[in-house]
Design a protein around this motif. Structure first.
Motif, PDB file in Angstrom:
ATOM      1  N   ASP A  55      28.996  13.413  58.345  1.00 21.87           N
ATOM      2  CA  ASP A  55      27.995  12.356  58.555  1.00 21.87           C
ATOM      3  C   ASP A  55      26.947  12.383  57.446  1.00 21.87           C
ATOM      4  OD1 ASP A  55      29.235  11.462  60.872  1.00 21.87           O
ATOM      5  OD2 ASP A  55      27.873  12.550  62.216  1.00 21.87           O
ATOM      6  N   ARG A  56      26.469  13.577  57.100  1.00 20.54           N
ATOM      7  CA  ARG A  56      25.477  13.699  56.013  1.00 20.54           C
ATOM      8  C   ARG A  56      26.075  13.239  54.686  1.00 20.54           C
ATOM      9  NH1 ARG A  56      24.350  18.343  58.901  1.00 20.54           N
ATOM     10  NH2 ARG A  56      25.575  19.647  57.504  1.00 20.54           N
ATOM     11  N   LEU A  57      27.329  13.587  54.461  1.00 15.29           N
ATOM     12  CA  LEU A  57      28.005  13.177  53.237  1.00 15.29           C
ATOM     13  C   LEU A  57      28.122  11.650  53.188  1.00 15.29           C
ATOM     14  CD1 LEU A  57      29.333  14.175  50.663  1.00 15.29           C
ATOM     15  CD2 LEU A  57      31.473  14.410  51.945  1.00 15.29           C
ATOM     16  N   GLY A  58      28.479  11.041  54.308  1.00 10.91           N
ATOM     17  CA  GLY A  58      28.563   9.582  54.370  1.00 10.91           C
ATOM     18  C   GLY A  58      27.233   8.919  54.094  1.00 10.91           C
ATOM     19  N   GLN A  59      26.152   9.506  54.595  1.00 10.31           N
ATOM     20  CA  GLN A  59      24.817   8.972  54.327  1.00 10.31           C
ATOM     21  C   GLN A  59      24.486   9.084  52.844  1.00 10.31           C
ATOM     22  OE1 GLN A  59      22.423  11.294  56.989  1.00 10.31           O
ATOM     23  NE2 GLN A  59      23.012  10.102  58.788  1.00 10.31           N
ATOM     24  N   GLY A  60      24.872  10.191  52.239  1.00 11.73           N
ATOM     25  CA  GLY A  60      24.631  10.366  50.809  1.00 11.73           C
ATOM     26  C   GLY A  60      25.418   9.372  49.980  1.00 11.73           C
ATOM     27  N   MET A  83      34.512   2.729  44.923  1.00  6.57           N
ATOM     28  CA  MET A  83      33.808   2.926  46.192  1.00  6.57           C
ATOM     29  C   MET A  83      34.705   2.669  47.410  1.00  6.57           C
ATOM     30  SD  MET A  83      31.210   4.019  47.815  1.00  6.57           S
ATOM     31  CE  MET A  83      29.657   4.028  46.950  1.00  6.57           C
ATOM     32  N   PRO A  84      35.513   1.615  47.460  1.00  9.52           N
ATOM     33  CA  PRO A  84      36.373   1.449  48.639  1.00  9.52           C
ATOM     34  C   PRO A  84      37.331   2.628  48.850  1.00  9.52           C
ATOM     35  CG  PRO A  84      36.253  -0.610  47.415  1.00  9.52           C
ATOM     36  CD  PRO A  84      35.594   0.459  46.565  1.00  9.52           C
ATOM     37  N   SER A  85      37.853   3.185  47.773  1.00  6.68           N
ATOM     38  CA  SER A  85      38.744   4.340  47.892  1.00  6.68           C
ATOM     39  C   SER A  85      37.989   5.555  48.414  1.00  6.68           C
ATOM     40  CB  SER A  85      39.375   4.673  46.543  1.00  6.68           C
ATOM     41  OG  SER A  85      40.184   3.607  46.108  1.00  6.68           O
ATOM     42  N   LEU A  86      36.756   5.734  47.946  1.00  6.02           N
ATOM     43  CA  LEU A  86      35.936   6.852  48.410  1.00  6.02           C
ATOM     44  C   LEU A  86      35.626   6.694  49.894  1.00  6.02           C
ATOM     45  CD1 LEU A  86      34.302   9.405  48.024  1.00  6.02           C
ATOM     46  CD2 LEU A  86      32.461   8.001  47.050  1.00  6.02           C
ATOM     47  N   ARG A  87      35.261   5.494  50.296  1.00  8.31           N
ATOM     48  CA  ARG A  87      34.978   5.252  51.719  1.00  8.31           C
ATOM     49  C   ARG A  87      36.226   5.485  52.571  1.00  8.31           C
ATOM     50  NH1 ARG A  87      31.382   0.216  50.341  1.00  8.31           N
ATOM     51  NH2 ARG A  87      29.342   1.215  50.291  1.00  8.31           N
ATOM     52  N   ASP A  88      37.383   5.049  52.069  1.00  7.89           N
ATOM     53  CA  ASP A  88      38.639   5.286  52.797  1.00  7.89           C
ATOM     54  C   ASP A  88      38.904   6.789  52.947  1.00  7.89           C
ATOM     55  OD1 ASP A  88      39.125   2.576  53.075  1.00  7.89           O
ATOM     56  OD2 ASP A  88      40.613   2.490  51.459  1.00  7.89           O
ATOM     57  N   ALA A  89      38.651   7.552  51.902  1.00  4.88           N
ATOM     58  CA  ALA A  89      38.852   9.003  51.958  1.00  4.88           C
ATOM     59  C   ALA A  89      37.941   9.626  53.010  1.00  4.88           C
ATOM     60  CB  ALA A  89      38.617   9.637  50.592  1.00  4.88           C
ATOM     61  N   LEU A  90      36.687   9.194  53.044  1.00  6.39           N
ATOM     62  CA  LEU A  90      35.761   9.711  54.056  1.00  6.39           C
ATOM     63  C   LEU A  90      36.239   9.354  55.464  1.00  6.39           C
ATOM     64  CD1 LEU A  90      32.399   8.892  52.280  1.00  6.39           C
ATOM     65  CD2 LEU A  90      33.331  11.173  52.700  1.00  6.39           C
ATOM     66  N   GLU A  91      36.731   8.143  55.633  1.00  5.91           N
ATOM     67  CA  GLU A  91      37.216   7.720  56.954  1.00  5.91           C
ATOM     68  C   GLU A  91      38.460   8.487  57.376  1.00  5.91           C
ATOM     69  OE1 GLU A  91      35.741   5.960  59.355  1.00  5.91           O
ATOM     70  OE2 GLU A  91      34.072   6.037  57.928  1.00  5.91           O
ATOM     71  N   ARG A  92      39.331   8.809  56.426  1.00  7.62           N
ATOM     72  CA  ARG A  92      40.505   9.618  56.759  1.00  7.62           C
ATOM     73  C   ARG A  92      40.082  10.997  57.263  1.00  7.62           C
ATOM     74  NH1 ARG A  92      42.458   7.241  52.244  1.00  7.62           N
ATOM     75  NH2 ARG A  92      42.116   9.054  50.925  1.00  7.62           N
ATOM     76  N   HIS A  93      39.071  11.570  56.625  1.00  4.71           N
ATOM     77  CA  HIS A  93      38.580  12.878  57.071  1.00  4.71           C
ATOM     78  C   HIS A  93      37.914  12.755  58.438  1.00  4.71           C
ATOM     79  CE1 HIS A  93      39.420  15.592  53.707  1.00  4.71           C
ATOM     80  NE2 HIS A  93      39.362  14.490  52.980  1.00  4.71           N
ATOM     81  N   ALA A 107      31.329  23.802  48.139  1.00  4.47           N
ATOM     82  CA  ALA A 107      30.361  22.999  47.410  1.00  4.47           C
ATOM     83  C   ALA A 107      29.263  22.544  48.365  1.00  4.47           C
ATOM     84  CB  ALA A 107      31.055  21.793  46.793  1.00  4.47           C
ATOM     85  N   ASN A 108      28.083  22.350  47.819  1.00  4.82           N
ATOM     86  CA  ASN A 108      27.006  21.841  48.660  1.00  4.82           C
ATOM     87  C   ASN A 108      26.944  20.316  48.563  1.00  4.82           C
ATOM     88  OD1 ASN A 108      25.413  21.064  46.403  1.00  4.82           O
ATOM     89  ND2 ASN A 108      24.535  23.101  46.287  1.00  4.82           N
ATOM     90  N   LEU A 109      26.069  19.716  49.333  1.00  5.83           N
ATOM     91  CA  LEU A 109      25.966  18.261  49.399  1.00  5.83           C
ATOM     92  C   LEU A 109      25.640  17.659  48.041  1.00  5.83           C
ATOM     93  CD1 LEU A 109      25.997  15.676  51.112  1.00  5.83           C
ATOM     94  CD2 LEU A 109      23.596  16.108  51.627  1.00  5.83           C
ATOM     95  N   ASP A 110      24.653  18.204  47.352  1.00 10.48           N
ATOM     96  CA  ASP A 110      24.251  17.645  46.060  1.00 10.48           C
ATOM     97  C   ASP A 110      25.382  17.720  45.032  1.00 10.48           C
ATOM     98  OD1 ASP A 110      21.713  16.942  46.956  1.00 10.48           O
ATOM     99  OD2 ASP A 110      20.833  18.851  46.346  1.00 10.48           O
TER     100      ASP A 110
END
Length: 83
Positions: A48-53, A64-74, A2-5
């Protein structure tokens, strides 16, 4: 892959959901996005780009907290030393 968008669209839909959303859906989207990038450095930059998006998405969502946690796990996974 998948792409960023596309990935941010998936996240937006998850954030807008009125029903509790399993974090596995966000994890699957993150894996699909990162799979397009070969090499650790490229995946770190992509994350990093995904986190900025994600920073531009609906921060008031209960998901949102769950999404942020998922990004941090990755992020933590990508920072682990290689065997």
């Amino acid at each position: 892959m998948a792409n960023l968008d596309t990935t941010l669209d998936i996240f937006s839909a998850l954030l807008a959901s009125e029903q509790p959303v399993p974090v596995a859906e966000a994890d699957e989207a993150i894996w699909a996005y990162l799979a397009a990038f070969g090499g650790l450095d490229a995946q770190v930059r992509a994350l990093d780009r995904l986190g900025q998006g994600v920073a531009g998405l609906d921060a008031s969502s209960a998901f949102m907290p769950s999404l942020r946690d998922a990004l941090e796990r990755h992020r933590a996974r990508l920072a682990e030393p290689s065997a």
